[in-house]
Design a protein around this motif. Structure first.
Motif, PDB file in Angstrom:
ATOM      1  N   PHE A   6      51.754  37.565  47.199  1.00 14.45           N
ATOM      2  CA  PHE A   6      52.306  37.774  45.871  1.00 14.45           C
ATOM      3  C   PHE A   6      53.639  38.484  46.030  1.00 14.45           C
ATOM      4  O   PHE A   6      53.945  39.014  47.108  1.00 14.45           O
ATOM      5  CB  PHE A   6      51.363  38.633  45.025  1.00 14.45           C
ATOM      6  CG  PHE A   6      50.087  37.938  44.636  1.00 14.45           C
ATOM      7  CD1 PHE A   6      49.077  37.724  45.567  1.00 14.45           C
ATOM      8  CD2 PHE A   6      49.894  37.486  43.341  1.00 14.45           C
ATOM      9  CE1 PHE A   6      47.909  37.070  45.216  1.00 14.45           C
ATOM     10  CE2 PHE A   6      48.723  36.842  42.976  1.00 14.45           C
ATOM     11  CZ  PHE A   6      47.736  36.641  43.916  1.00 14.45           C
ATOM     12  N   ARG A   7      54.416  38.496  44.978  1.00 11.66           N
ATOM     13  CA  ARG A   7      55.687  39.222  45.030  1.00 11.66           C
ATOM     14  C   ARG A   7      55.953  39.896  43.696  1.00 11.66           C
ATOM     15  O   ARG A   7      55.461  39.467  42.650  1.00 11.66           O
ATOM     16  CB  ARG A   7      56.843  38.292  45.402  1.00 11.66           C
ATOM     17  CG  ARG A   7      57.154  37.214  44.377  1.00 11.66           C
ATOM     18  CD  ARG A   7      58.190  36.241  44.930  1.00 11.66           C
ATOM     19  NE  ARG A   7      58.546  35.212  43.963  1.00 11.66           N
ATOM     20  CZ  ARG A   7      59.339  34.180  44.249  1.00 11.66           C
ATOM     21  NH1 ARG A   7      59.849  34.031  45.472  1.00 11.66           N
ATOM     22  NH2 ARG A   7      59.632  33.286  43.306  1.00 11.66           N
ATOM     23  N   GLN A   8      56.742  40.956  43.767  1.00 13.12           N
ATOM     24  CA  GLN A   8      57.080  41.705  42.561  1.00 13.12           C
ATOM     25  C   GLN A   8      58.531  42.106  42.610  1.00 13.12           C
ATOM     26  O   GLN A   8      58.948  42.864  43.493  1.00 13.12           O
ATOM     27  CB  GLN A   8      56.179  42.935  42.425  1.00 13.12           C
ATOM     28  CG  GLN A   8      56.317  43.653  41.103  1.00 13.12           C
ATOM     29  CD  GLN A   8      55.177  44.628  40.863  1.00 13.12           C
ATOM     30  OE1 GLN A   8      54.433  44.986  41.775  1.00 13.12           O
ATOM     31  NE2 GLN A   8      55.022  45.067  39.626  1.00 13.12           N
ATOM     32  N   LYS A  67      59.509  43.508  36.897  1.00 16.89           N
ATOM     33  CA  LYS A  67      58.663  42.350  36.585  1.00 16.89           C
ATOM     34  C   LYS A  67      57.248  42.582  37.082  1.00 16.89           C
ATOM     35  O   LYS A  67      56.992  43.443  37.919  1.00 16.89           O
ATOM     36  CB  LYS A  67      59.249  41.084  37.219  1.00 16.89           C
ATOM     37  CG  LYS A  67      60.601  40.690  36.645  1.00 16.89           C
ATOM     38  CD  LYS A  67      61.039  39.336  37.157  1.00 16.89           C
ATOM     39  CE  LYS A  67      62.340  38.890  36.519  1.00 16.89           C
ATOM     40  NZ  LYS A  67      62.771  37.551  37.001  1.00 16.89           N
ATOM     41  N   GLU A  68      56.329  41.748  36.589  1.00 17.33           N
ATOM     42  CA  GLU A  68      54.945  41.840  37.029  1.00 17.33           C
ATOM     43  C   GLU A  68      54.788  41.153  38.390  1.00 17.33           C
ATOM     44  O   GLU A  68      55.602  40.318  38.781  1.00 17.33           O
ATOM     45  CB  GLU A  68      54.027  41.191  35.993  1.00 17.33           C
ATOM     46  CG  GLU A  68      53.987  41.921  34.669  1.00 17.33           C
ATOM     47  CD  GLU A  68      52.966  41.312  33.723  1.00 17.33           C
ATOM     48  OE1 GLU A  68      52.715  41.934  32.670  1.00 17.33           O
ATOM     49  OE2 GLU A  68      52.431  40.231  34.021  1.00 17.33           O
ATOM     50  N   ARG A  69      53.718  41.509  39.059  1.00 12.65           N
ATOM     51  CA  ARG A  69      53.402  40.862  40.330  1.00 12.65           C
ATOM     52  C   ARG A  69      53.051  39.399  40.064  1.00 12.65           C
ATOM     53  O   ARG A  69      52.248  39.104  39.179  1.00 12.65           O
ATOM     54  CB  ARG A  69      52.248  41.580  41.010  1.00 12.65           C
ATOM     55  CG  ARG A  69      52.006  41.164  42.441  1.00 12.65           C
ATOM     56  CD  ARG A  69      51.059  42.113  43.138  1.00 12.65           C
ATOM     57  NE  ARG A  69      51.614  43.466  43.220  1.00 12.65           N
ATOM     58  CZ  ARG A  69      51.079  44.434  43.961  1.00 12.65           C
ATOM     59  NH1 ARG A  69      50.006  44.193  44.704  1.00 12.65           N
ATOM     60  NH2 ARG A  69      51.623  45.634  43.962  1.00 12.65           N
ATOM     61  N   GLU A  70      53.659  38.499  40.834  1.00 11.52           N
ATOM     62  CA  GLU A  70      53.434  37.085  40.610  1.00 11.52           C
ATOM     63  C   GLU A  70      52.920  36.413  41.871  1.00 11.52           C
ATOM     64  O   GLU A  70      53.239  36.800  42.995  1.00 11.52           O
ATOM     65  CB  GLU A  70      54.709  36.385  40.120  1.00 11.52           C
ATOM     66  CG  GLU A  70      55.832  36.316  41.133  1.00 11.52           C
ATOM     67  CD  GLU A  70      56.972  35.423  40.682  1.00 11.52           C
ATOM     68  OE1 GLU A  70      56.921  34.853  39.578  1.00 11.52           O
ATOM     69  OE2 GLU A  70      57.931  35.268  41.470  1.00 11.52           O
ATOM     70  N   PHE A  71      52.154  35.366  41.635  1.00 12.35           N
ATOM     71  CA  PHE A  71      51.544  34.589  42.700  1.00 12.35           C
ATOM     72  C   PHE A  71      52.597  33.805  43.471  1.00 12.35           C
ATOM     73  O   PHE A  71      53.514  33.232  42.881  1.00 12.35           O
ATOM     74  CB  PHE A  71      50.519  33.636  42.090  1.00 12.35           C
ATOM     75  CG  PHE A  71      50.031  32.563  43.008  1.00 12.35           C
ATOM     76  CD1 PHE A  71      50.428  31.246  42.829  1.00 12.35           C
ATOM     77  CD2 PHE A  71      49.175  32.868  44.051  1.00 12.35           C
ATOM     78  CE1 PHE A  71      49.975  30.240  43.664  1.00 12.35           C
ATOM     79  CE2 PHE A  71      48.719  31.885  44.893  1.00 12.35           C
ATOM     80  CZ  PHE A  71      49.114  30.568  44.702  1.00 12.35           C
ATOM     81  N   ALA A  95      52.870  28.458  44.352  1.00 14.32           N
ATOM     82  CA  ALA A  95      53.562  28.486  43.076  1.00 14.32           C
ATOM     83  C   ALA A  95      54.624  27.394  43.080  1.00 14.32           C
ATOM     84  O   ALA A  95      55.214  27.092  44.123  1.00 14.32           O
ATOM     85  CB  ALA A  95      54.205  29.853  42.861  1.00 14.32           C
ATOM     86  N   SER A 135      57.527  27.469  42.126  1.00 22.80           N
ATOM     87  CA  SER A 135      58.848  27.989  42.465  1.00 22.80           C
ATOM     88  C   SER A 135      59.111  28.036  43.971  1.00 22.80           C
ATOM     89  O   SER A 135      60.272  28.121  44.390  1.00 22.80           O
ATOM     90  CB  SER A 135      59.038  29.387  41.872  1.00 22.80           C
ATOM     91  OG  SER A 135      58.046  30.277  42.361  1.00 22.80           O
ATOM     92  N   ASN A 176      44.735  32.692  42.203  1.00 25.06           N
ATOM     93  CA  ASN A 176      46.155  33.028  42.108  1.00 25.06           C
ATOM     94  C   ASN A 176      46.388  34.198  41.157  1.00 25.06           C
ATOM     95  O   ASN A 176      47.501  34.401  40.684  1.00 25.06           O
ATOM     96  CB  ASN A 176      46.974  31.816  41.694  1.00 25.06           C
ATOM     97  CG  ASN A 176      46.594  31.296  40.318  1.00 25.06           C
ATOM     98  OD1 ASN A 176      45.718  31.845  39.661  1.00 25.06           O
ATOM     99  ND2 ASN A 176      47.230  30.233  39.879  1.00 25.06           N
ATOM    100  N   THR A 177      45.334  34.945  40.869  1.00 23.69           N
ATOM    101  CA  THR A 177      45.406  36.075  39.943  1.00 23.69           C
ATOM    102  C   THR A 177      45.285  37.379  40.701  1.00 23.69           C
ATOM    103  O   THR A 177      44.313  37.577  41.439  1.00 23.69           O
ATOM    104  CB  THR A 177      44.274  35.994  38.909  1.00 23.69           C
ATOM    105  OG1 THR A 177      44.333  34.733  38.245  1.00 23.69           O
ATOM    106  CG2 THR A 177      44.386  37.107  37.897  1.00 23.69           C
TER     107      THR A 177
END
Length: 120
Positions: free
Chosen positions: A35-37, A41-45, A59, A61, A102-103
């Protein structure tokens, strides 16, 4: 315990490989994810891989640019990042989960994070 490393400063178009080493319990016990943050921003998968390494998910992206892999014999998870863009700038975290998810809330354990900065 998870220990992430491999981050750094790279120019757009460059590559980095992140590693995440597990200690204590065998890595093969878990499904693993990256994951990345980014700041504010919120932490994203980013990507996930099942415990055998036979299934991976990405993801949208990062699809086609990043590759997640694991070597259970070395208790290590990897993220190969190619064709990096400034939008990839973030702190990257590895996580261990008993589910294929992915959560972030599904992950029981996290590494400390490694910072990736992509300059334009």
């Amino acid at each position: 315990q998870l220990q992430a490393s491999g981050g750094g400063l790279v120019q757009a178009g460059g590559s980095l490989r992140l590693s995440c080493v597990a200690s204590g319990r065998p890595l093969s016990t878990y499904n693993m994810g990256w994951f990345r943050q980014a700041p504010g921003k919120e932490r994203e998968f980013v990507a996930t891989i099942n415990w055998t390494g036979s299934r991976t998910y990405y993801a949208d992206s990062v699809k086609g640019r990043f590759t997640i892999s694991r070597d259970n014999s070395k208790n290590t998870l990897y993220l190969q990042m190619n064709s990096l863009i400034p939008g990839d700038t973030a702190v990257y975290y590895c996580g261990a989960s008993y589910q294929s998810s992915n959560t972030p809330s599904s992950y029981a354990y996290w590494g400390q994070g490694t910072e990736v900065t992509v300059s334009s």
